[in-house]
Design an enzyme around this catalytic site. Structure first.
Site, PDB file in Angstrom:
ATOM      1  N   SER A   1       0.853  -1.182   0.000  1.00  0.00           N
ATOM      2  CA  SER A   1       0.000   0.000   0.000  1.00  0.00           C
ATOM      3  C   SER A   1       0.893   1.237   0.000  1.00  0.00           C
ATOM      4  CB  SER A   1      -0.884  -0.041   1.250  1.00  0.00           C
ATOM      5  OG  SER A   1      -1.673   1.113   1.359  1.00  0.00           O
TER       6      SER A   1
ATOM      7  N   LYS B   1      -1.045  -0.864  -4.415  1.00  0.00           N
ATOM      8  CA  LYS B   1      -2.282  -0.146  -4.065  1.00  0.00           C
ATOM      9  C   LYS B   1      -1.920   1.303  -3.775  1.00  0.00           C
ATOM     10  CE  LYS B   1      -4.816  -0.172   0.300  1.00  0.00           C
ATOM     11  NZ  LYS B   1      -5.519  -1.043   1.270  1.00  0.00           N
ATOM     12  N   LEU B   2      -2.589   2.216  -4.489  1.00  0.00           N
ATOM     13  CA  LEU B   2      -2.360   3.639  -4.264  1.00  0.00           C
ATOM     14  C   LEU B   2      -3.462   4.193  -3.376  1.00  0.00           C
ATOM     15  CD1 LEU B   2      -1.506   4.900  -7.882  1.00  0.00           C
ATOM     16  CD2 LEU B   2       0.042   3.913  -6.163  1.00  0.00           C
ATOM     17  N   LYS B   3      -3.075   4.930  -2.356  1.00  0.00           N
ATOM     18  CA  LYS B   3      -4.053   5.659  -1.562  1.00  0.00           C
ATOM     19  C   LYS B   3      -4.484   6.878  -2.372  1.00  0.00           C
ATOM     20  CE  LYS B   3      -4.105   3.386   2.374  1.00  0.00           C
ATOM     21  NZ  LYS B   3      -5.353   2.842   2.940  1.00  0.00           N
TER      22      LYS B   3
ATOM     23  N   ASP C   1      -7.285   2.888  -2.962  1.00  0.00           N
ATOM     24  CA  ASP C   1      -8.028   2.882  -1.696  1.00  0.00           C
ATOM     25  C   ASP C   1      -8.309   4.323  -1.275  1.00  0.00           C
ATOM     26  OD1 ASP C   1      -9.129   2.446   0.802  1.00  0.00           O
ATOM     27  OD2 ASP C   1      -7.366   1.434   1.642  1.00  0.00           O
TER      28      ASP C   1
ATOM     29  N   ASN D   1     -10.334   5.203   1.446  1.00  0.00           N
ATOM     30  CA  ASN D   1     -10.641   5.363   2.877  1.00  0.00           C
ATOM     31  C   ASN D   1     -11.778   6.369   3.130  1.00  0.00           C
ATOM     32  OD1 ASN D   1      -7.314   4.626   3.256  1.00  0.00           O
ATOM     33  ND2 ASN D   1      -8.788   3.527   4.536  1.00  0.00           N
TER      34      ASN D   1
ATOM     35  N   GLU E   1     -11.265   0.680  -3.524  1.00  0.00           N
ATOM     36  CA  GLU E   1     -11.582   0.297  -2.150  1.00  0.00           C
ATOM     37  C   GLU E   1     -12.225   1.472  -1.400  1.00  0.00           C
ATOM     38  OE1 GLU E   1      -8.045  -1.241  -0.296  1.00  0.00           O
ATOM     39  OE2 GLU E   1      -8.957  -1.329   1.705  1.00  0.00           O
TER      40      GLU E   1
ATOM     41  N   ASP F   1     -13.953  -2.198   2.672  1.00  0.00           N
ATOM     42  CA  ASP F   1     -13.014  -2.448   3.773  1.00  0.00           C
ATOM     43  C   ASP F   1     -13.736  -2.033   5.070  1.00  0.00           C
ATOM     44  OD1 ASP F   1     -11.032  -2.261   5.729  1.00  0.00           O
ATOM     45  OD2 ASP F   1      -9.663  -1.022   4.590  1.00  0.00           O
TER      46      ASP F   1
ATOM     47  N   LYS G   1     -10.014  -7.885   7.256  1.00  0.00           N
ATOM     48  CA  LYS G   1      -9.033  -7.547   8.294  1.00  0.00           C
ATOM     49  C   LYS G   1      -9.558  -8.116   9.604  1.00  0.00           C
ATOM     50  CE  LYS G   1      -7.482  -3.084   6.453  1.00  0.00           C
ATOM     51  NZ  LYS G   1      -7.781  -1.625   6.482  1.00  0.00           N
TER      52      LYS G   1
ATOM     53  N   GLY H   1      -4.272  -4.836   5.674  1.00  0.00           N
ATOM     54  CA  GLY H   1      -3.164  -4.637   6.608  1.00  0.00           C
ATOM     55  C   GLY H   1      -3.376  -3.367   7.404  1.00  0.00           C
TER      56      GLY H   1
HETATM   57  C1  NPQ Z   1      -6.474   0.397   4.737  1.00  0.00           C
HETATM   58  N1  NPQ Z   1      -4.115   0.102   5.531  1.00  0.00           N
HETATM   59  O1  NPQ Z   1      -6.470  -0.564   4.014  1.00  0.00           O
HETATM   60  C2  NPQ Z   1      -5.372   0.654   5.752  1.00  0.00           C
HETATM   61  C3  NPQ Z   1      -5.590   1.788   6.587  1.00  0.00           C
HETATM   62  C4  NPQ Z   1      -4.557   2.341   7.471  1.00  0.00           C
HETATM   63  C5  NPQ Z   1      -2.069  -0.727   4.634  1.00  0.00           C
HETATM   64  O2  NPQ Z   1      -3.429   0.781   3.533  1.00  0.00           O
HETATM   65  C6  NPQ Z   1      -1.457   3.653  11.168  1.00  0.00           C
HETATM   66  C7  NPQ Z   1      -2.085   2.508  11.557  1.00  0.00           C
HETATM   67  C8  NPQ Z   1      -1.753   4.192   9.958  1.00  0.00           C
HETATM   68  C9  NPQ Z   1      -3.021   1.870  10.746  1.00  0.00           C
HETATM   69  C10 NPQ Z   1      -2.973   4.101   7.883  1.00  0.00           C
HETATM   70  C11 NPQ Z   1      -3.274   0.130   4.513  1.00  0.00           C
HETATM   71  C12 NPQ Z   1      -2.672   3.572   9.118  1.00  0.00           C
HETATM   72  C13 NPQ Z   1      -3.316   2.415   9.516  1.00  0.00           C
HETATM   73  C14 NPQ Z   1      -3.915   3.468   7.085  1.00  0.00           C
HETATM   74  C15 NPQ Z   1      -4.234   1.805   8.676  1.00  0.00           C
HETATM   75  O3  NPQ Z   1      -7.406   1.145   4.688  1.00  0.00           O
HETATM   76 MG    MG Z   2      -8.562   0.137   3.120  1.00  0.00          MG
END
Ligand code: NPQ
Ligand code: MG
Length: 367
Positions: free
Chosen positions: A137, A163-165, A190, A192, A215, A240, A264, A292
């Site tokens: 990610s 995976k790009l945020k 993703d 969020n 996502e 998610d 998760k 993750g």
């Molecule tokens: C997700 N994770 O899938 C998350 C969200 C996420 C790997 O993209 C600190 C602790 C910072 C947990 C940032 C990935 C975080 C975190 C993003 C979880 O949405």
């Molecule tokens: Mg996510």
């Protein structure tokens, strides 16, 4: 009582800041739960909360509080011997919410229970692989140049999926540039929860870049909105944050809000429910992958066991230790041909290195 708990608070610097649509982190605050039996065996579980409620309503100091005040006292009648995993889950179910805190406690007890039975978590859950394909990610960087450099380093390391945020203002162009540089790479995004119901036409511009999925574009509780977006966008929508239970997974699938699910364990209250959601999805033909939460080796080990189940057909966010940490609290997980090994020792199959635990620890509570 023969089992007691130690709640370890750690701070581990990240190798680079990780920015998402809900904020940026440069240090991971980690909570490790240790279930200690009076025969001296320990089971471990990781609490994946963040310091503030940006990803979900849970947050680290609240998780420690609810464990101490409510969850551990609720479990107390079960702790004369190592309790059955299902008894732990049903005892915790009398308290609402707090799935990450529940997952940490129940995984620590499960690790202990499996060690007594000399069975690995992978074996217990029904794993069918001894290695799993890994994705990575990529946070929102300061520029396109640093994005391309970061993605390039992960491609060179062998990751099988990027995976790009994304967020409004950092989406179509970022994806276009990465896709142009790596035409064949498995790629997904993703959000969020950063978009709105009216953003369907905007997100449909991503269709031309052959993404595996988008996502969680909308808020956690908006199943109808995700179903509406799904009708406007050809790229599959993957939930998610919205998936909190078997029932919410089933509802999201039936409503047409999701066609792929990110599982998760922390978000759904533990590995038993994670496996049940997997089983539901296999029955419905819904692909799943393992998410993750910047886990240390403790959470990562358990996630690798889950990711080895047959329905996990897409690479997960089960990255190597060095994606996040220069030094892990356990022996590091090292990427090999884009894969990580599924631990085979009893329980989750790994423990903290005592010196690392002590060096990284900021507090420990006996509960
Ligand atoms: C997700 N994770 O899938 C998350 C969200 C996420 C790997 O993209 C600190 C602790 C910072 C947990 C940032 C990935 C975080 C975190 C993003 C979880 O949405
Ligand atoms: Mg996510």
């Amino acid at each position: 009582m023969t089992i007691s708990f130690q709640i370890h608070s750690l701070e581990i610097p990240l190798v680079r800041p990780f920015r998402t649509s809900f904020g940026s982190q440069s240090v991971r605050d980690v909570v490790l739960v240790e279930a200690v039996s009076d025969s001296g065996v320990s089971g471990w579980g990781e609490c994946v909360t963040m310091a503030w409620p940006g990803y979900s309503a849970e947050y680290t100091s609240g998780a420690i509080d609810v464990m101490q005040k409510f969850l551990i006292p609720t479990l107390e009648p079960l702790l004369e011997t190592s309790p059955e995993p299902d008894a732990v889950r049903s005892a915790l179910s009398v308290m609402q919410g707090h799935p990450m805190a529940k997952s940490a406690l129940s995984t620590a007890l499960l690790d202990l229970w499996l060690k007594e039975r000399e069975t690995s978590l992978a074996n217990y859950l029904g794993a069918v692989k001894d290695k799993v394909d890994c994705g990575v990610s990529v946070g929102i960087p300061s520029s396109i140049d640093s994005l391309l450099e970061e993605v390039g380093s992960y491609v060179d390391q062998g990751y099988k999926r990027i995976k790009l945020k994304i967020e409004p203002g950092w989406d179509i162009d970022a994806v276009r540039q990465v896709r142009n540089a790596w035409p064949e790479m498995l790629l997904q995004v993703d959000a969020n929860q950063a978009y709105e119901r009216t953003d369907g036409a905007h997100l449909a511009q991503l269709d031309q870049y052959d993404l595996l999925l988008i996502e969680q574009p909308l808020p956690e509780d908006d199943f109808l909105g995700h179903a509406m977006i799904s009708r406007e966008v050809n790229t599959p929508i993957c939930l998610d944050e919205s998936i909190l239970s078997v029932a919410s997974a089933q509802g999201a699938i039936e409503f047409g809000a999701t066609t792929i699910i990110n599982i998760k364990p922390g978000r759904v209250g533990g590995y038993l429910t994670a496996k049940e959601i997997h089983d539901l999805c296999v029955g419905q033909g819904i692909p799943v992958w393992c998410g993750g939460m910047l886990e240390t080796g403790i959470g990562r080990a358990a996630n690798l066991a889950l990711a080895a189940l047959p329905g996990f057909v897409l690479p997960g966010d089960t990255s190597a230790s060095n994606r996040y940490y220069a030094e892990d609290v356990t022996q590091p997980f090292v990427l090999d041909n884009g894969q990580l090994p599924v631990p085979s020792k009893p329980g989750i199959g790994i423990e903290p290195i005592p010196e690392n635990l002590e060096a990284m620890r900021t507090a420990v509570i006996t509960a």
